[in-house]
Motif scaffolding. Structure first.
Motif, PDB file in Angstrom:
ATOM      1  N   ALA A 211      23.030  39.063  40.883  1.00 16.13           N
ATOM      2  CA  ALA A 211      21.921  39.620  41.665  1.00 16.13           C
ATOM      3  C   ALA A 211      21.123  40.625  40.843  1.00 16.13           C
ATOM      4  O   ALA A 211      19.880  40.637  40.874  1.00 16.13           O
ATOM      5  N   PHE A 212      21.817  41.467  40.080  1.00 16.88           N
ATOM      6  CA  PHE A 212      21.123  42.475  39.263  1.00 16.88           C
ATOM      7  C   PHE A 212      20.320  41.826  38.139  1.00 16.88           C
ATOM      8  O   PHE A 212      19.143  42.151  37.932  1.00 16.88           O
ATOM      9  N   LEU A 213      20.951  40.909  37.394  1.00 19.27           N
ATOM     10  CA  LEU A 213      20.243  40.262  36.283  1.00 19.27           C
ATOM     11  C   LEU A 213      19.077  39.417  36.779  1.00 19.27           C
ATOM     12  O   LEU A 213      18.017  39.367  36.136  1.00 19.27           O
ATOM     13  N   SER A 214      19.245  38.758  37.920  1.00 17.99           N
ATOM     14  CA  SER A 214      18.166  37.938  38.472  1.00 17.99           C
ATOM     15  C   SER A 214      16.966  38.810  38.844  1.00 17.99           C
ATOM     16  O   SER A 214      15.816  38.476  38.531  1.00 17.99           O
ATOM     17  N   ALA A 215      17.237  39.937  39.508  1.00 20.39           N
ATOM     18  CA  ALA A 215      16.141  40.839  39.878  1.00 20.39           C
ATOM     19  C   ALA A 215      15.478  41.422  38.640  1.00 20.39           C
ATOM     20  O   ALA A 215      14.239  41.514  38.564  1.00 20.39           O
ATOM     21  N   ALA A 216      16.290  41.798  37.639  1.00 16.86           N
ATOM     22  CA  ALA A 216      15.738  42.420  36.433  1.00 16.86           C
ATOM     23  C   ALA A 216      14.911  41.428  35.615  1.00 16.86           C
ATOM     24  O   ALA A 216      13.790  41.738  35.182  1.00 16.86           O
ATOM     25  N   GLU A 217      15.447  40.217  35.394  1.00 10.18           N
ATOM     26  CA  GLU A 217      14.743  39.263  34.543  1.00 10.18           C
ATOM     27  C   GLU A 217      13.455  38.762  35.183  1.00 10.18           C
ATOM     28  O   GLU A 217      12.426  38.616  34.502  1.00 10.18           O
ATOM     29  N   THR A 218      13.484  38.511  36.475  1.00 11.25           N
ATOM     30  CA  THR A 218      12.252  38.054  37.135  1.00 11.25           C
ATOM     31  C   THR A 218      11.200  39.160  37.163  1.00 11.25           C
ATOM     32  O   THR A 218      10.003  38.891  36.996  1.00 11.25           O
ATOM     33  N   PHE A 219      11.647  40.408  37.343  1.00 10.98           N
ATOM     34  CA  PHE A 219      10.692  41.528  37.339  1.00 10.98           C
ATOM     35  C   PHE A 219      10.073  41.713  35.959  1.00 10.98           C
ATOM     36  O   PHE A 219       8.843  41.877  35.834  1.00 10.98           O
ATOM     37  N   LEU A 220      10.883  41.698  34.920  1.00 15.69           N
ATOM     38  CA  LEU A 220      10.360  41.937  33.577  1.00 15.69           C
ATOM     39  C   LEU A 220       9.401  40.830  33.152  1.00 15.69           C
ATOM     40  O   LEU A 220       8.320  41.108  32.600  1.00 15.69           O
ATOM     41  N   LEU A 221       9.766  39.576  33.394  1.00 20.25           N
ATOM     42  CA  LEU A 221       8.864  38.490  33.021  1.00 20.25           C
ATOM     43  C   LEU A 221       7.613  38.507  33.887  1.00 20.25           C
ATOM     44  O   LEU A 221       6.490  38.304  33.388  1.00 20.25           O
ATOM     45  N   GLY A 222       7.780  38.740  35.187  1.00 14.29           N
ATOM     46  CA  GLY A 222       6.618  38.812  36.068  1.00 14.29           C
ATOM     47  C   GLY A 222       5.689  39.947  35.682  1.00 14.29           C
ATOM     48  O   GLY A 222       4.458  39.787  35.688  1.00 14.29           O
ATOM     49  N   LEU A 223       6.263  41.105  35.315  1.00 17.99           N
ATOM     50  CA  LEU A 223       5.447  42.241  34.888  1.00 17.99           C
ATOM     51  C   LEU A 223       4.716  41.927  33.590  1.00 17.99           C
ATOM     52  O   LEU A 223       3.524  42.246  33.432  1.00 17.99           O
ATOM     53  N   PHE A 224       5.404  41.311  32.644  1.00 14.91           N
ATOM     54  CA  PHE A 224       4.787  40.962  31.358  1.00 14.91           C
ATOM     55  C   PHE A 224       3.590  40.034  31.566  1.00 14.91           C
ATOM     56  O   PHE A 224       2.504  40.256  31.013  1.00 14.91           O
ATOM     57  N   LEU A 225       3.780  39.005  32.375  1.00 14.40           N
ATOM     58  CA  LEU A 225       2.686  38.059  32.634  1.00 14.40           C
ATOM     59  C   LEU A 225       1.559  38.719  33.425  1.00 14.40           C
ATOM     60  O   LEU A 225       0.374  38.447  33.182  1.00 14.40           O
ATOM     61  N   ALA A 226       1.905  39.599  34.359  1.00 10.88           N
ATOM     62  CA  ALA A 226       0.875  40.284  35.148  1.00 10.88           C
ATOM     63  C   ALA A 226       0.022  41.186  34.266  1.00 10.88           C
ATOM     64  O   ALA A 226      -1.209  41.264  34.438  1.00 10.88           O
ATOM     65  N   VAL A 227       0.660  41.879  33.324  1.00 12.35           N
ATOM     66  CA  VAL A 227      -0.087  42.744  32.405  1.00 12.35           C
ATOM     67  C   VAL A 227      -1.029  41.915  31.546  1.00 12.35           C
ATOM     68  O   VAL A 227      -2.190  42.282  31.311  1.00 12.35           O
ATOM     69  N   LEU A 228      -0.531  40.769  31.059  1.00 12.67           N
ATOM     70  CA  LEU A 228      -1.391  39.905  30.237  1.00 12.67           C
ATOM     71  C   LEU A 228      -2.577  39.390  31.042  1.00 12.67           C
ATOM     72  O   LEU A 228      -3.723  39.401  30.569  1.00 12.67           O
ATOM     73  N   LEU A 229      -2.314  38.940  32.267  1.00 14.25           N
ATOM     74  CA  LEU A 229      -3.381  38.372  33.085  1.00 14.25           C
ATOM     75  C   LEU A 229      -4.309  39.446  33.662  1.00 14.25           C
ATOM     76  O   LEU A 229      -5.381  39.119  34.177  1.00 14.25           O
ATOM     77  N   ASN A 230      -3.882  40.695  33.552  1.00 12.78           N
ATOM     78  CA  ASN A 230      -4.739  41.784  34.048  1.00 12.78           C
ATOM     79  C   ASN A 230      -5.818  42.173  33.046  1.00 12.78           C
ATOM     80  O   ASN A 230      -6.719  42.951  33.369  1.00 12.78           O
ATOM     81  N   ASP A 231      -5.705  41.629  31.844  1.00 13.80           N
ATOM     82  CA  ASP A 231      -6.711  41.921  30.806  1.00 13.80           C
ATOM     83  C   ASP A 231      -7.985  41.145  31.107  1.00 13.80           C
ATOM     84  O   ASP A 231      -7.991  39.913  31.120  1.00 13.80           O
ATOM     85  N   GLU A 232      -9.074  41.866  31.336  1.00 14.80           N
ATOM     86  CA  GLU A 232     -10.340  41.223  31.695  1.00 14.80           C
ATOM     87  C   GLU A 232     -10.925  40.419  30.547  1.00 14.80           C
ATOM     88  O   GLU A 232     -11.796  39.559  30.759  1.00 14.80           O
ATOM     89  N   LYS A 233     -10.488  40.689  29.328  1.00 18.09           N
ATOM     90  CA  LYS A 233     -11.017  39.963  28.170  1.00 18.09           C
ATOM     91  C   LYS A 233     -10.352  38.587  28.001  1.00 18.09           C
ATOM     92  O   LYS A 233     -10.807  37.777  27.183  1.00 18.09           O
ATOM     93  N   LEU A 234      -9.265  38.340  28.720  1.00 14.65           N
ATOM     94  CA  LEU A 234      -8.543  37.071  28.588  1.00 14.65           C
ATOM     95  C   LEU A 234      -9.330  35.951  29.247  1.00 14.65           C
ATOM     96  O   LEU A 234      -9.699  36.038  30.411  1.00 14.65           O
ATOM     97  N   LYS A 235      -9.580  34.896  28.491  1.00 11.92           N
ATOM     98  CA  LYS A 235     -10.317  33.756  29.030  1.00 11.92           C
ATOM     99  C   LYS A 235      -9.380  32.856  29.848  1.00 11.92           C
ATOM    100  O   LYS A 235      -8.189  32.792  29.589  1.00 11.92           O
TER     101      LYS A 235
END
Length: 443
Positions: A211-235
């Motif tokens: 349960a801990f690793l599942s919550a941690a890994e999904t959060f970290l990957l989701g956060l990483f992708l969200a930060v990338l997609l939050n860049d307005e310069k990304l096409k």
């Protein structure tokens, strides 16, 4: 509420294979059993059937026809309401009243029905022993309610009612037991008997880890992708978001079964197209406990990251841009802005969701059961326990997959523990998120 209360009740009983019936039903089962009286004569039987499908029997011993058996009773041939008819005069009766004679082959489809018929004769029961033979039977067991004892009349053995079983003085018990309240026995077995406690402890520790690793890994990957997609310069941000949300849109049970095929040791695409060409050997995904755990974590990452990506994307949008501008004026770089502004502010918003994600994965039966079925098994366990089992799959398998039969009582003893743990997580989540806090009223 009813399933919860009933499950708690079952946890205090011995309910399971061999103990499914009530005591009264078990007593009825035994007292209705008959035993063959070998000391009494047998009869050769001729079978007759009427147009309504009812049967009658002409029973004969060495001296010739003696009895007519019909409608649960027997009659002497001279007093029978059914008159035998020998039309050919060959000594063989073609009819018995309105009943027509049947051959042995013609009655085979009705054998189960015929063997259940019983006819009273002189206080005893006449029953079919074979398609052409009747014999005397008497009850094998007798119950004494005063002593609460079942007596085997064939062996003259008394069986006393003890904790859901009828047990003889020598310790031998009858094969059918009854459901009864056993108090805290299931809980004691779970926590004091090492044969039960050791597998349970391993399952519990892996449940928390999963349960801990599942919550941690999904959060970290989701956060990483969200930060990338939050860049307005990304096409093509919209296209990327649409593609990355696909795992969240598909039914989880379909995805789990597909991944199970991917991870197949012999035929799976992960081994055959990736690992074997690169490293020259296949990974035993479902045979080795470590790799089986890695497999379920990978599948859960695939299923869970889109949700975290959406949550983090929304949280990022709520962070004021002025904070970043002020940090840039102060000379803060990208990593420092993320570490001092983005992550702390985002964490305060998603922390309750992370606790909910932990609680959800605590009971994530789909991934465990559909991908690995809880396997590989833990050697020496009395209960069906696997290396990837979490508490919910452990409980399910204990109730429905036990090799010696179902053990609902012991499985039900685990269920309140799961309920208690999830309830504590829920209360902690409510407290930490201040979901029901009172808002002060101002005039």
């Amino acid at each position: 509420v009813y399933p919860m209360v009933y499950t708690i009740y079952i946890s205090f009983t011995n309910y399971g294979t061999g103990h499914l019936l009530s005591k009264e039903m078990v007593i009825t089962q035994y007292t209705s059993r008959d035993m063959l009286r070998k000391d009494l004569p047998t009869y050769k039987a001729e079978v007759f059937k009427n147009p309504a499908g009812e049967f009658a029997f002409l029973l004969a011993d060495e001296t010739g026809p003696r009895l007519v058996a019909v409608d649960g009773e027997t009659f002497a041939l001279s007093d029978s309401p059914l008159v035998p008819v020998d039309a050919d005069g060959d000594g063989q009766y073609e009819r018995l009243g309105a009943y027509e004679r049947q051959s042995v082959l013609s009655i085979f489809p009705y054998l189960n029905q015929l063997q259940n018929l019983s006819f009273v004769h002189q206080g005893l029961h006449l029953k079919m022993r074979s398609p052409n033979q009747f014999a005397y039977y008497t009850p094998r067991y007798q119950y004494d309610p005063g002593r609460d004892v079942l007596t085997d009349l064939e062996t003259k053995t008394d069986y006393f009612a003890v904790d859901g079983n009828f047990v003889a003085q020598n310790g031998q018990s009858l094969d059918i037991g009854y459901k009864t309240v056993v108090g805290w026995r299931n809980f004691r077995n779970l926590f004091t008997d090492r044969r039960y406690f050791d597998p349970f402890l391993r399952v519990f520790l892996w449940t928390v880890t999963f349960a801990f690793l599942s919550a941690a890994e999904t959060f970290l990957l989701g956060l990483f992708l969200a930060v990338l997609l939050n860049d307005e310069k990304l096409k093509f941000r919209g296209l990327y978001r649409a593609l990355l949300i696909v795992p969240y849109a598909m039914p989880s049970f379909v995805t789990c079964l597909i991944w199970r095929g991917f991870f197949s040791t012999e035929l799976g695409i992960v081994n055959s197209a990736l690992l074997v060409p690169l490293f020259g050997k296949a990974v035993p995904w479902f045979q080795d406990p470590f790799w089986a755990k890695v497999a379920v974590l990978i599948v859960n990452l695939w299923l869970g990251y889109p949700y975290m990506m959406l949550v983090c994307s929304g949280a990022l949008q709520s962070i004021p841009r002025e904070l970043y501008e002020a940090a840039m004026v102060d000379g803060a770089g990208g990593w420092k802005r993320f570490r001092t502004i983005t992550f702390p502010l985002l964490l305060t918003q998603v922390a309750p969701l992370l606790i909910s994600c932990f609680a959800l994965n605590f009971n994530n039966l789909n991934v465990i059961y559909l991908v690995t079925r809880g396997r590989p098994p833990i050697p020496g366990s009395l209960t069906p326990t696997g290396a990837t089992d979490i508490l919910i799959s452990y409980t399910y398998r204990m109730a429905f997959e036990t090799g010696s039969g179902s053990n609902y009582g012991l499985a039900a003893a685990v269920s309140p523990l799961i309920f208690l743990l999830v309830s504590l997580l829920t209360v902690f989540n409510i407290k930490s998120s201040r979901l029901f806090r009172e808002v002060p009223q101002y005039d």
